[in-house]
Design a protein around this motif. Structure first.
Motif, PDB file in Angstrom:
ATOM      1  N   LEU A  32       0.926  -1.193   0.126  1.00  0.00           N
ATOM      2  CA  LEU A  32       0.138   0.001   0.079  1.00  0.00           C
ATOM      3  C   LEU A  32       0.865   1.180   0.190  1.00  0.00           C
ATOM      4  O   LEU A  32       1.742   1.403   0.875  1.00  0.00           O
ATOM      5  N   VAL A  33       0.574   2.190  -1.191  1.00  0.00           N
ATOM      6  CA  VAL A  33       1.472   3.389  -1.081  1.00  0.00           C
ATOM      7  C   VAL A  33       0.890   4.509  -1.238  1.00  0.00           C
ATOM      8  O   VAL A  33      -0.497   4.563  -1.930  1.00  0.00           O
ATOM      9  N   SER A  34       1.144   5.546  -0.267  1.00  0.00           N
ATOM     10  CA  SER A  34       0.246   6.693  -0.182  1.00  0.00           C
ATOM     11  C   SER A  34       0.265   7.713  -1.617  1.00  0.00           C
ATOM     12  O   SER A  34       1.239   7.368  -2.431  1.00  0.00           O
ATOM     13  N   SER A  35      -0.572   8.497  -1.887  1.00  0.00           N
ATOM     14  CA  SER A  35      -0.558   9.386  -3.002  1.00  0.00           C
ATOM     15  C   SER A  35       0.756  10.389  -2.893  1.00  0.00           C
ATOM     16  O   SER A  35       1.349  10.699  -3.967  1.00  0.00           O
ATOM     17  N   GLU A  36       1.545  10.377  -1.879  1.00  0.00           N
ATOM     18  CA  GLU A  36       3.028  10.972  -1.882  1.00  0.00           C
ATOM     19  C   GLU A  36       3.995   9.879  -1.989  1.00  0.00           C
ATOM     20  O   GLU A  36       5.138  10.354  -2.036  1.00  0.00           O
ATOM     21  N   GLY A  37       3.649   8.933  -2.413  1.00  0.00           N
ATOM     22  CA  GLY A  37       4.747   7.823  -2.609  1.00  0.00           C
ATOM     23  C   GLY A  37       5.300   7.160  -1.515  1.00  0.00           C
ATOM     24  O   GLY A  37       6.271   6.076  -1.692  1.00  0.00           O
ATOM     25  N   GLN A  38       4.760   7.122  -0.280  1.00  0.00           N
ATOM     26  CA  GLN A  38       5.344   6.335   0.919  1.00  0.00           C
ATOM     27  C   GLN A  38       4.643   5.193   1.059  1.00  0.00           C
ATOM     28  O   GLN A  38       3.353   4.938   0.809  1.00  0.00           O
ATOM     29  N   VAL A  39       5.603   4.184   1.431  1.00  0.00           N
ATOM     30  CA  VAL A  39       5.092   2.861   1.427  1.00  0.00           C
ATOM     31  C   VAL A  39       4.510   2.812   2.939  1.00  0.00           C
ATOM     32  O   VAL A  39       5.232   3.131   4.117  1.00  0.00           O
ATOM     33  N   LEU A  40       3.206   2.238   2.986  1.00  0.00           N
ATOM     34  CA  LEU A  40       2.288   2.546   4.208  1.00  0.00           C
ATOM     35  C   LEU A  40       2.325   1.108   5.011  1.00  0.00           C
ATOM     36  O   LEU A  40       2.315   1.211   6.057  1.00  0.00           O
ATOM     37  N   PHE A  41       2.268   0.100   3.957  1.00  0.00           N
ATOM     38  CA  PHE A  41       1.845  -1.271   4.630  1.00  0.00           C
ATOM     39  C   PHE A  41       2.030  -2.125   3.548  1.00  0.00           C
ATOM     40  O   PHE A  41       1.880  -1.748   2.484  1.00  0.00           O
ATOM     41  N   GLU A  42       2.736  -3.225   3.980  1.00  0.00           N
ATOM     42  CA  GLU A  42       2.952  -4.430   3.179  1.00  0.00           C
ATOM     43  C   GLU A  42       2.826  -5.668   3.762  1.00  0.00           C
ATOM     44  O   GLU A  42       2.802  -5.620   4.973  1.00  0.00           O
ATOM     45  N   ASP A  43       2.461  -6.762   3.121  1.00  0.00           N
ATOM     46  CA  ASP A  43       2.325  -7.961   3.574  1.00  0.00           C
ATOM     47  C   ASP A  43       2.325  -9.042   2.559  1.00  0.00           C
ATOM     48  O   ASP A  43       2.294  -8.633   1.213  1.00  0.00           O
TER      49      ASP A  43
END
Length: 158
Positions: A32-43
C-alpha cells in the motif's frame, strides 16, 4: 500507464510473494503506497495455517480502514502480485482505496493452475472490474507476470 515507480513496487510485491512461498504459503504479496509515494503497509499471503482469508490485499484493506482517513485511502495505490480475488476486491471497494496495479491477472492465474493440473478455486476468479465499479486498475504487467508464474509453478510442483 505503468511507470518506473509502479515497477519498483510491483517488484517488491513479487519479492513478498517469494517470501510467502518460502514460509509455506501461496505466493502473493501486496504493498500500500500513499499518494505522496510513501510505503504505508506491506504483507504477503498467510493461508498456510488453513485460514484462506489471510490474503495480503484483505490485510491492506483492514489496515487502511483503521489507520487512514477516507481521502487518503482514495488517493492511495495498492500494488499486488496477483489481481485481487472477489473477497479482496470487495474489501478494497468497501474501504474506498484508490488505484490498483497488479502484476498478473486472475485469467492468467486460472490458466496457469489449469496447466499445472491444480483444481479450480472454490471462489470464482473475477476481474476487479466485475466486483468494484469505480476503481482504476492496471495490469497485468508481463515482465512481472512471468516471475509470478514461476512462483506458482514452484508452489504446485511436487
Amino acid at each position: 500507464m505503468i511507470d518506473d515507480t509502479d515497477r519498483r513496487h510491483l517488484q517488491r510485491c513479487v519479492d513478498l510473494a517469494a517470501e510467502a512461498l518460502a514460509q509455506g504459503h501461496e505466493p502473493f504479496g501486496s504493498v500500500l503506497v500513499s499518494s505522496e509515494g510513501q510505503v504505508l503497509f506491506e504483507d504477503h499471503n498467510r493461508i498456510g495455517g488453513g485460514d484462506h482469508t489471510q490474503h495480503p490485499e484483505f490485510a491492506i484493506a483492514r489496515w487502511a480502514a483503521t489507520h487512514m482517513e477516507a481521502g487518503d485511502r482514495a488517493g492511495a495505490t495498492v500494488y499486488t502480485s496477483g489481481e485481487h480475488c472477489p473477497m479482496c476486491a470487495a474489501a478494497h471497494g468497501w474501504v474506498g482505496l484508490g488505484r490498483i496495479v497488479y502484476a498478473s491477472s486472475a485469467a492468467q492465474m486460472t490458466e496457469w493452475l489449469a496447466e499445472l493440473g491444480v483444481p479450480a478455486f472454490r471462489v470464482r476468479p473475477l476481474p476487479i472490474s466485475a466486483v468494484i465499479s469505480d476503481t482504476v486498475a492496471h495490469g497485468p504487467v508481463d515482465e512481472f507476470a512471468m516471475q509470478v508464474r514461476a512462483l506458482h509453478v514452484r508452489s504446485h510442483s511436487g
